[in-house]
Design a protein around this motif. Sequence first.
Motif, PDB file in Angstrom:
ATOM      1  N   ALA A   1       0.834  -1.209   0.000  1.00 13.80           N
ATOM      2  CA  ALA A   1       0.000   0.000   0.000  1.00 13.80           C
ATOM      3  C   ALA A   1       0.862   1.249   0.000  1.00 13.80           C
ATOM      4  O   ALA A   1       1.936   1.288   0.615  1.00 13.80           O
ATOM      5  N   PHE A   2       0.376   2.285  -0.711  1.00 12.56           N
ATOM      6  CA  PHE A   2       1.029   3.579  -0.682  1.00 12.56           C
ATOM      7  C   PHE A   2       0.690   4.295   0.620  1.00 12.56           C
ATOM      8  O   PHE A   2      -0.445   4.265   1.095  1.00 12.56           O
ATOM      9  N   GLY A   3       1.686   4.981   1.206  1.00 11.17           N
ATOM     10  CA  GLY A   3       1.463   5.776   2.390  1.00 11.17           C
ATOM     11  C   GLY A   3       0.997   7.181   2.026  1.00 11.17           C
ATOM     12  O   GLY A   3       0.914   7.511   0.836  1.00 11.17           O
ATOM     13  N   PRO A   4       0.686   7.989   3.022  1.00 15.11           N
ATOM     14  CA  PRO A   4       0.761   7.652   4.450  1.00 15.11           C
ATOM     15  C   PRO A   4      -0.368   6.712   4.856  1.00 15.11           C
ATOM     16  O   PRO A   4      -1.458   6.745   4.281  1.00 15.11           O
ATOM     17  N   LEU A   5      -0.087   5.865   5.854  1.00 16.70           N
ATOM     18  CA  LEU A   5      -1.048   4.865   6.289  1.00 16.70           C
ATOM     19  C   LEU A   5      -1.800   5.352   7.526  1.00 16.70           C
ATOM     20  O   LEU A   5      -1.231   6.070   8.354  1.00 16.70           O
ATOM     21  N   PRO A   6      -3.068   4.971   7.675  1.00  9.57           N
ATOM     22  CA  PRO A   6      -3.813   5.356   8.875  1.00  9.57           C
ATOM     23  C   PRO A   6      -3.281   4.603  10.097  1.00  9.57           C
ATOM     24  O   PRO A   6      -2.671   3.538   9.972  1.00  9.57           O
ATOM     25  N   GLU A   7      -3.518   5.169  11.280  1.00  6.28           N
ATOM     26  CA  GLU A   7      -3.147   4.497  12.518  1.00  6.28           C
ATOM     27  C   GLU A   7      -3.946   3.214  12.654  1.00  6.28           C
ATOM     28  O   GLU A   7      -5.149   3.187  12.436  1.00  6.28           O
ATOM     29  N   SER A   8      -3.280   2.114  12.976  1.00  2.00           N
ATOM     30  CA  SER A   8      -3.973   0.846  13.165  1.00  2.00           C
ATOM     31  C   SER A   8      -3.059  -0.107  13.918  1.00  2.00           C
ATOM     32  O   SER A   8      -1.883   0.189  14.160  1.00  2.00           O
ATOM     33  N   SER A   9      -3.600  -1.264  14.276  1.00  4.60           N
ATOM     34  CA  SER A   9      -2.800  -2.282  14.960  1.00  4.60           C
ATOM     35  C   SER A   9      -2.061  -3.174  13.970  1.00  4.60           C
ATOM     36  O   SER A   9      -1.345  -4.084  14.371  1.00  4.60           O
ATOM     37  N   LEU A  10      -2.240  -2.921  12.679  1.00  3.31           N
ATOM     38  CA  LEU A  10      -1.552  -3.710  11.660  1.00  3.31           C
ATOM     39  C   LEU A  10      -0.065  -3.367  11.650  1.00  3.31           C
ATOM     40  O   LEU A  10       0.346  -2.284  12.049  1.00  3.31           O
ATOM     41  N   VAL A  11       0.749  -4.315  11.192  1.00  2.00           N
ATOM     42  CA  VAL A  11       2.194  -4.113  11.118  1.00  2.00           C
ATOM     43  C   VAL A  11       2.555  -3.634   9.717  1.00  2.00           C
ATOM     44  O   VAL A  11       2.126  -4.232   8.725  1.00  2.00           O
ATOM     45  N   ALA A  12       3.318  -2.555   9.622  1.00  5.90           N
ATOM     46  CA  ALA A  12       3.715  -1.998   8.322  1.00  5.90           C
ATOM     47  C   ALA A  12       5.229  -1.866   8.258  1.00  5.90           C
ATOM     48  O   ALA A  12       5.870  -1.454   9.220  1.00  5.90           O
ATOM     49  N   ARG A  13       5.789  -2.225   7.102  1.00  8.67           N
ATOM     50  CA  ARG A  13       7.220  -2.087   6.859  1.00  8.67           C
ATOM     51  C   ARG A  13       7.420  -1.334   5.546  1.00  8.67           C
ATOM     52  O   ARG A  13       6.817  -1.687   4.523  1.00  8.67           O
ATOM     53  N   GLN A  14       8.268  -0.312   5.564  1.00 14.34           N
ATOM     54  CA  GLN A  14       8.506   0.466   4.341  1.00 14.34           C
ATOM     55  C   GLN A  14       9.235  -0.382   3.310  1.00 14.34           C
ATOM     56  O   GLN A  14      10.211  -1.058   3.613  1.00 14.34           O
ATOM     57  N   LEU A  15       8.740  -0.317   2.074  1.00 13.57           N
ATOM     58  CA  LEU A  15       9.323  -1.089   0.984  1.00 13.57           C
ATOM     59  C   LEU A  15      10.095  -0.193   0.025  1.00 13.57           C
ATOM     60  O   LEU A  15      11.206  -0.522  -0.392  1.00 13.57           O
ATOM     61  N   ILE A  16       9.505   0.930  -0.346  1.00 12.65           N
ATOM     62  CA  ILE A  16      10.123   1.862  -1.273  1.00 12.65           C
ATOM     63  C   ILE A  16       9.942   3.281  -0.735  1.00 12.65           C
ATOM     64  O   ILE A  16       8.859   3.650  -0.287  1.00 12.65           O
ATOM     65  N   LYS A  17      11.000   4.082  -0.785  1.00  8.03           N
ATOM     66  CA  LYS A  17      10.902   5.509  -0.502  1.00  8.03           C
ATOM     67  C   LYS A  17      10.530   6.183  -1.817  1.00  8.03           C
ATOM     68  O   LYS A  17      11.358   6.313  -2.715  1.00  8.03           O
ATOM     69  N   GLY A  18       9.289   6.568  -1.955  1.00 10.05           N
ATOM     70  CA  GLY A  18       8.791   7.028  -3.246  1.00 10.05           C
ATOM     71  C   GLY A  18       8.843   8.538  -3.413  1.00 10.05           C
ATOM     72  O   GLY A  18       9.082   9.286  -2.470  1.00 10.05           O
TER      73      GLY A  18
END
Length: 303
Positions: free
Chosen positions: A147-164
């Motif tokens: 998913a493209f950021g910015p991401l909403p606050e959530s309990s899901l785990v997110a890891r940056q893949l590409i600095k776009g």
Amino acid sequence: MDNDFDLTALRVFHSVVRSGSFSAAARDLGAPRSTVAKKVADLESSLGVRLVERTTRSMRVTTEGEVLASRAERLLADASDLRRRLTDAGQAPRGHLRVGMPELFEQISMGPIAAHFRHRYPEITLELVTSRQPGDLIEAELDAIIAFGPLPESSLVARQLIKGSMTTVAAPGLPGLDAVRHPRDLDGMPLIDVPQHWIRQWAFVRGDEEEVLRITPVLTFGSMLTARDAAVAGGGVTKIPTILARPEIAAGRLVEVLPDWRGPAKDLFVVFPSARSVTTRLRAFLDVLREHVEAAAAARRQD
């Protein structure tokens, strides 16, 4: 645990009880409230008991719901551990993997990546699903989402893949292009837009400076690929992801407009429910994905 026991619904129910409301659980999970309510209702239907009494203003966990809630965390942990053990049991990752991602990223990147992945891990079948929101993890029962950021606050785990980043481009012969030195100089130029939530403005950043330009586009599309093609054909100035613009600039079909000014970064993330939910097949996919992303970044630095 019978076949009708939905672990995804149990995870949603556990979040509702832990957070104290359907709305709070929806925020934590990054999912629509309607999806959260449906998952809890489906779980109640499959078990044949009422787990939560709710009104428009409040909710109360029933006795049966409290019994299930007291065991839910352990059940979910055991299920994750069992899944991990099963996928780790063989000599190579195997099974079916469902990954959601934006249509644009799939179109411009995933063909060769998926083929490479299949050559390396022939016992994994890969299914890519068009998805835009992290909350689709629950609704579509996906293993992960790109998913493209910015991401909403959530309990899901997110890891940056590409600095776009976003790049402003146009065809080399577009009339008036030589006079564009500042974002405000785009006023009066033919602009091609791919709006986000129908916001008719472009933001630019140069160092500590920021400029927001209200625009009236002459062409509006729902696809960055279409906007790129229209710009190549001389239709106007557009802002597209740098990863999409770079090959056209290198080939001379587009030129960068306002090279000192950048659009706000749109980083790409991989999102999954929790660290425990990362199976060996998902880890294998992410490893291949990172290899290709890092190789592409290294190639761009050499240009």
